[in-house]
Every structure is written in structure tokens, then in C-alpha cells.
Design a protein around this motif. Structure first.
Motif, PDB file in Angstrom:
ATOM      1  N   PRO A  48       1.530  -9.918   5.692  1.00  0.00           N
ATOM      2  CA  PRO A  48       2.515 -10.994   5.649  1.00  0.00           C
ATOM      3  C   PRO A  48       3.925 -10.519   5.320  1.00  0.00           C
ATOM      4  N   GLY A  49       4.090  -9.290   4.937  1.00  0.00           N
ATOM      5  CA  GLY A  49       5.394  -8.722   4.598  1.00  0.00           C
ATOM      6  C   GLY A  49       5.178  -7.334   4.048  1.00  0.00           C
ATOM      7  N   SER A  50       6.200  -6.769   3.511  1.00  0.00           N
ATOM      8  CA  SER A  50       6.074  -5.441   2.917  1.00  0.00           C
ATOM      9  C   SER A  50       5.187  -5.521   1.685  1.00  0.00           C
ATOM     10  N   TRP A  51       4.414  -4.495   1.465  1.00  0.00           N
ATOM     11  CA  TRP A  51       3.537  -4.424   0.315  1.00  0.00           C
ATOM     12  C   TRP A  51       3.949  -3.239  -0.528  1.00  0.00           C
ATOM     13  N   ASP A  52       3.967  -3.418  -1.825  1.00  0.00           N
ATOM     14  CA  ASP A  52       4.371  -2.377  -2.761  1.00  0.00           C
ATOM     15  C   ASP A  52       3.163  -2.015  -3.612  1.00  0.00           C
ATOM     16  N   GLU A  53       2.947  -0.730  -3.861  1.00  0.00           N
ATOM     17  CA  GLU A  53       1.793  -0.291  -4.641  1.00  0.00           C
ATOM     18  C   GLU A  53       1.770  -0.870  -6.046  1.00  0.00           C
ATOM     19  N   GLU A  54       2.918  -1.301  -6.543  1.00  0.00           N
ATOM     20  CA  GLU A  54       2.977  -1.879  -7.880  1.00  0.00           C
ATOM     21  C   GLU A  54       2.470  -3.315  -7.910  1.00  0.00           C
ATOM     22  N   GLU A  55       2.307  -3.941  -6.738  1.00  0.00           N
ATOM     23  CA  GLU A  55       1.781  -5.296  -6.682  1.00  0.00           C
ATOM     24  C   GLU A  55       0.288  -5.280  -6.999  1.00  0.00           C
ATOM     25  N   ALA A  56      -0.222  -6.440  -7.357  1.00  0.00           N
ATOM     26  CA  ALA A  56      -1.656  -6.560  -7.619  1.00  0.00           C
ATOM     27  C   ALA A  56      -2.440  -6.182  -6.370  1.00  0.00           C
ATOM     28  N   GLU A  57      -3.602  -5.583  -6.567  1.00  0.00           N
ATOM     29  CA  GLU A  57      -4.406  -5.126  -5.441  1.00  0.00           C
ATOM     30  C   GLU A  57      -4.808  -6.285  -4.530  1.00  0.00           C
TER      31      GLU A  57
END
Length: 122
Positions: free
Chosen positions: A92-101
Motif C-alpha cells: 500500500p506504500g513504502s514500508w520501513d523496517e522500523e514499522e511493526a511487522e
């Protein structure tokens, strides 16, 4: 904001049909070249990577450029679905490794019925 690359997943799609679509949408594709488990070609000046059955029956298409006709994955997914008639999935958009799994499991699915949000545990 334009994404730096485009990554979509196509269900049960034919690689040659995808190359034909890219040739019409971007520029003629060079012949596919094998690189381990991936296939690579160029659509004009855009590097294209194809990973056959990346996740189950879903093939990964990666356009390694921000110079595609599409601003983001969803715009490309919609165009691919319209041209190829197969279900397409994208983030749905960019994902960052710091976001919840769990955020990494949120995907958009594009079909002839429209766009829906799904959970896809890859």
C-alpha cells in the motif's frame, strides 16, 4: 510522491505477455536473460526483473527506476490488471523496517472488481 521503483506481484501471469505489455506501456523489451532464479530485461532504459513464482503462484515484477509511467505500485498494478486481466498485489506504500511487522503483511489486491486491502503473509 513518485516511488523510486515499482514492485508488483502477478498471479499466474505469462512472462511473455508481461514483456508485451511493458513494450506497449514503456518501450520495447530486450530479450530476457537468466540471472540465477531471476529473469532480467530492459524496457527501453528501465531495468526489469522477473522472479517466477516468488510467492506461491505469484510472480514478482520489479521495475528498477523512478522513470516509469506510473507514480506508484498501485497505479502500475491497476494498469497491469487492466492489460493482463490477472489479479495483482502490491504494497500500500513504502514500508520501513522500523514499522511493526504486521504492517508488512498489509497489501492491496487489484482485480477486475476493484482494489481491496488484504493481509498477505509472505
Amino acid at each position: 510522491m513518485r516511488q523510486p521503483d515499482i514492485e508488483i506481484y502477478l498471479k499466474d501471469s505469462d512472462q511473455d505477455a508481461v514483456a508485451e505489455w511493458l513494450s506497449q506501456a514503456i518501450a520495447p523489451c530486450s530479450p530476457w536473460q537468466s540471472r540465477g532464479k531471476t529473469q532480467q530485461c530492459q524496457a527501453g532504459e528501465i531495468p526489469v526483473l522477473w522472479l517466477h513464482k516468488a510467492v506461491g503462484n505469484w510472480h514478482c515484477l520489479l521495475l528498477e527506476s523512478d522513470r516509469t509511467p506510473w507514480e506508484d505500485d498501485l497505479a502500475c498494478a491497476r494498469a497491469a490488471n487492466a492489460a493482463l486481466g490477472v489479479p495483482i498485489r502490491c504494497a500500500p506504500g513504502s514500508w520501513d523496517e522500523e514499522e511493526a511487522e504486521e504492517e508488512g503483511d498489509r497489501w492491496l489486491q487489484v482485480t477486475t472488481e476493484g482494489v481491496s486491502e488484504i493481509l498477505w503473509r509472505t
